[in-house]
Design an enzyme around this catalytic site. Structure first.
Site, PDB file in Angstrom:
ATOM      1  N   ASP A  41     -21.237 -30.862 -38.607  1.00  0.00           N
ATOM      2  CA  ASP A  41     -21.182 -32.204 -38.024  1.00  0.00           C
ATOM      3  C   ASP A  41     -21.095 -33.241 -39.144  1.00  0.00           C
ATOM      4  O   ASP A  41     -21.804 -33.158 -40.147  1.00  0.00           O
ATOM      5  CB  ASP A  41     -22.433 -32.471 -37.182  1.00  0.00           C
ATOM      6  CG  ASP A  41     -22.399 -33.835 -36.512  1.00  0.00           C
ATOM      7  OD1 ASP A  41     -21.754 -33.959 -35.464  1.00  0.00           O
ATOM      8  OD2 ASP A  41     -23.024 -34.772 -37.078  1.00  0.00           O
ATOM      9  N   HIS A  63     -31.022  -4.206 -26.623  1.00  0.00           N
ATOM     10  CA  HIS A  63     -32.026  -5.037 -25.964  1.00  0.00           C
ATOM     11  C   HIS A  63     -31.445  -6.425 -25.740  1.00  0.00           C
ATOM     12  O   HIS A  63     -30.420  -6.795 -26.318  1.00  0.00           O
ATOM     13  CB  HIS A  63     -33.299  -5.123 -26.802  1.00  0.00           C
ATOM     14  CG  HIS A  63     -33.039  -5.428 -28.247  1.00  0.00           C
ATOM     15  ND1 HIS A  63     -32.927  -4.444 -29.216  1.00  0.00           N
ATOM     16  CD2 HIS A  63     -32.829  -6.595 -28.905  1.00  0.00           C
ATOM     17  CE1 HIS A  63     -32.676  -4.992 -30.376  1.00  0.00           C
ATOM     18  NE2 HIS A  63     -32.608  -6.312 -30.223  1.00  0.00           N
ATOM     19  N   ASP A 118     -25.793  -3.464 -33.969  1.00  0.00           N
ATOM     20  CA  ASP A 118     -27.211  -3.564 -34.305  1.00  0.00           C
ATOM     21  C   ASP A 118     -27.927  -2.300 -33.840  1.00  0.00           C
ATOM     22  O   ASP A 118     -27.596  -1.712 -32.800  1.00  0.00           O
ATOM     23  CB  ASP A 118     -27.794  -4.800 -33.606  1.00  0.00           C
ATOM     24  CG  ASP A 118     -29.236  -5.042 -33.959  1.00  0.00           C
ATOM     25  OD1 ASP A 118     -29.531  -5.171 -35.157  1.00  0.00           O
ATOM     26  OD2 ASP A 118     -30.064  -5.118 -33.033  1.00  0.00           O
ATOM     27  N   GLU A 140     -25.405  -0.085 -37.811  1.00  0.00           N
ATOM     28  CA  GLU A 140     -26.607  -0.277 -38.623  1.00  0.00           C
ATOM     29  C   GLU A 140     -27.404   1.021 -38.638  1.00  0.00           C
ATOM     30  O   GLU A 140     -28.062   1.373 -37.659  1.00  0.00           O
ATOM     31  CB  GLU A 140     -27.477  -1.415 -38.072  1.00  0.00           C
ATOM     32  CG  GLU A 140     -28.731  -1.637 -38.917  1.00  0.00           C
ATOM     33  CD  GLU A 140     -29.764  -2.533 -38.249  1.00  0.00           C
ATOM     34  OE1 GLU A 140     -30.673  -3.008 -38.955  1.00  0.00           O
ATOM     35  OE2 GLU A 140     -29.661  -2.751 -37.027  1.00  0.00           O
ATOM     36  N   ARG A 146     -34.327 -16.014 -45.431  1.00  0.00           N
ATOM     37  CA  ARG A 146     -33.370 -16.704 -44.564  1.00  0.00           C
ATOM     38  C   ARG A 146     -33.357 -18.205 -44.845  1.00  0.00           C
ATOM     39  O   ARG A 146     -33.275 -19.027 -43.936  1.00  0.00           O
ATOM     40  CB  ARG A 146     -33.707 -16.425 -43.091  1.00  0.00           C
ATOM     41  CG  ARG A 146     -33.749 -14.939 -42.765  1.00  0.00           C
ATOM     42  CD  ARG A 146     -34.223 -14.652 -41.356  1.00  0.00           C
ATOM     43  NE  ARG A 146     -34.289 -13.209 -41.097  1.00  0.00           N
ATOM     44  CZ  ARG A 146     -34.604 -12.670 -39.925  1.00  0.00           C
ATOM     45  NH1 ARG A 146     -34.905 -13.454 -38.898  1.00  0.00           N
ATOM     46  NH2 ARG A 146     -34.634 -11.362 -39.771  1.00  0.00           N
TER      47      ARG A 146
END
Length: 616
Positions: free
Chosen positions: A155, A269, A354, A386, A509
């Protein structure tokens, strides 16, 4: 009289050929050297995975009475064989046995003779159904793994797109990630920086200059969390990231720049806060938690009442889906409008699955079939799983997995190579141990898989590589080049090229430090990626690892006239190379031949440095 002298080497074609994984139905030639006048017989003890052991009597060579040989035909379905040798001999008129299996380090190659059968570690033969190469654009490429919320906000005014209720947004992008947890340790407020798909579009030129050709995105579909592994709606881009129009723009822009996109498929999941489960009623009155008659109810396993249900690693936010339900299979991959079909048709290059361990072989094969339906040209898409261990012999939930037999995964995330890189450079293993570890992976994996593995030094699930190397720039340079030289496709975790540090989740992260990059490390990455992208030997050349004393070596070779040699000295002392100290695990002459030319000009390698020579 005594125990016979026995020798076998699974990596030497003098003792086992052909090398490594083979197509089922192939003939394998075994030889073993067993010297001793009291030997009465030599047997190959070989077992097809899940079946009884066969005793195959080996014949004595007429030209060398210490050499025994046997031809063995692999047969049946693709899978694994395990084998060792039994040498019977007489001692004091009594028949005894000595056994030969893998060495004490449990790697292949040269093994050991033991007298206790309970201590035998068996050799492995991987038999695949058919060759299954990944696309050329993938094998020849370099991957960049983006955790979308932590990369860049596209943005103009750096406003956060559609912030979620009951969350918090960091004051600056320099803030360190932090979890707010309740007394049970559960996260009660998700944190966001505001990275989005427009931010990736804005930085495509930077990524192109870095040299990457593939972007692997952490999940982008609607979810409550910042990481998006708790999917709320598989058919909707999370509003904080953008929308379908922006996603299509990203695909188109990247394609024009020769960059492919790989998406993260999270199919084991979903989120408790999702339209499928809907624990918190954010999606109306429907969903498995709210409505016994919901079309999603039988996707989940409840115990007694709706508050007790199967979930991944006992994390209540991640209810596990019953992947054997046909309606779920159809939803994910089994219909023209499935999740996999919809997004693959949008123009992505493929998927990373995953927790592939949690998906059955038939489920993965179904995903692969759906992916292949969208090949514009033959072999145009890629599917990576993975898997943290050696995927060739992985057992999950008591079942042997067949990821690599053909028609399922092209490759896996190569965490064993991450461990090798870190341990070698940090001195936890020596050069010979690193050579044996890497050669074991080579011998266990089909060649196509070895070249398709997603090699990484760090991911959103691990500590940052710069932190693991104690923020030592010399060590970092060694790791970067080793990542580019080893077989497989190198994958860079966003920010590693900028020198980002970080421990375990969530510290690994952090937001990308735009304008504050470590320029020295950034230059290291650019140089190493350029070498990888311009040297075909490093992309598809056959791989041999070796050691010369404390120096680790890697040969990537297409022919005797086209090869690249890489020598790495991880120690704190300069080393003068001596071919008398060469340990070639194949016991051949190819590596020695290539090294002779390289060492004619310079035999010294300085401390914590490397040498790379290309011959074309």
């Amino acid at each position: 009289m005594g125990v016979p002298d026995v020798y076998f080497n699974s990596w030497s074609e003098s003792f086992r050929r052909p090398f490594g994984a083979v197509k089922i139905g192939s003939m394998i030639y075994f030889s073993i050297r067993a010297a001793g006048s009291t030997i009465t017989k030599v047997d190959l003890m070989i077992q097809k995975d899940g079946e009884q052991t066969q005793e195959q009597h080996m014949a004595r060579s007429s030209e060398n009475d210490s050499l025994y040989y046997l031809k063995f035909m692999t047969e049946g379905k693709a899978g694994l064989y395990f084998y060792h040798f039994r040498i019977s001999y007489l001692e004091n008129q009594q028949e005894k046995s000595v056994f030969y299996g893998k060495a004490v380090d449990n790697y292949g190659g040269e093994g050991r003779a033991i007298t206790d059968p309970a201590q035998i570690e068996q050799y492995q033969i991987t038999c695949f159904d058919h060759r299954d190469p990944a696309p050329d654009w993938y094998v020849h490429g370099v991957i960049y793994h983006i955790f979308v919320d932590r990369f860049f906000n596209g943005d103009w005014y750096r406003r956060i797109l559609h912030p979620k209720k009951n969350t918090f947004i960091y004051a600056t992008t320099e803030d360190l990630p932090y979890y707010i947890r309740d007394k049970n340790g559960d996260i009660v407020r998700w944190d966001f920086y505001g990275g989005n798909l427009n931010g990736i579009i804005d930085k495509l030129n930077d990524l192109k200059k870095l040299g990457v050709s593939i972007l692997y995105l952490s999940p982008i579909f609607e979810a409550s969390s910042n990481h998006k592994y708790d999917t709320a709606d598989y058919f909707r881009i999370d509003p904080m990231f953008g929308d379908r129009k922006i996603f299509d723009k990203l695909i188109a822009r990247a394609r024009r720049m020769g960059i492919h996109i790989i998406l993260d498929g999270v199919f084991n999941h979903v989120g408790a806060d999702s339209k499928y489960f809907n624990r918190f009623s954010h999606y109306g009155d429907g969903g498995a938690y709210q409505d016994l008659s919901s079309k999603y109810h039988d996707w989940f396993t409840f115990h007694g009442d709706h508050d007790h249900y199967e979930c991944w690693w006992d994390i209540a936010d991640l209810p596990t889906v019953n992947k054997e339900k046909q309606t779920y299979k159809d939803f994910i991959f089994g219909s023209e409008n499935s999740v996999v079909d919809t997004w693959t048709a949008a123009g992505i290059g493929g998927w990373r699955l995953d927790v592939a361990d949690e998906l059955s072989d038939t489920f993965i094969a179904g995903i692969r079939k759906a992916v292949d339906r969208h090949d514009q040209n033959e072999n145009d898409k890629v599917l990576i799983g993975e898997v943290w261990e050696d995927a060739s012999n992985k057992i999950s939930y008591g079942k042997r997995r067949h990821y690599l037999d053909g028609g399922m995964l092209h490759g896996v995330m190569n965490y064993p190579f991450r461990t090798l890189i870190i341990d070698l450079i940090n001195g936890k293993i020596n050069a010979q141990q690193a050579a044996r570890a890497s050669f074991t992976i080579k011998s266990n994996y089909p060649r196509d898989t070895l070249f398709a593995n997603m090699n990484n030094m760090g991911t959103h699930d691990t500590e940052r590589i710069f932190t693991m190397l104690s923020e030592n720039e010399k060590k970092m340079r060694l790791a970067i080049w080793l990542l580019m030289v080893l077989p497989g496709v190198p994958c860079i975790y966003y920010g590693d090229e900028a020198g980002v540090t970080g421990g375990k989740d969530p510290d690994n992260r952090r937001f990308y430090p735009w304008g504050r990059e470590n320029q020295k490390i950034l230059t290291m990455f650019r140089e190493a990626i350029k070498a990888r992208r311009t040297d075909e030997n490093l992309q598809i050349g056959n791989f041999y690892s070796f050691s010369i004393g404390l120096v680790f070596g890697c040969l990537r070779i297409q022919s005797k006239d086209r090869y690249t040699l890489f020598l790495l000295n991880p120690t704190l002392e300069s080393i003068t190379l001596d071919l008398d100290h060469l340990i070639d695990e194949t016991r051949g002459d190819l590596i020695r031949h290539c090294l002779k030319g390289m060492l004619q000009t310079e035999k010294k390698i300085e401390a914590q440095s490397f040498r790379i020579d290309q011959t074309n």
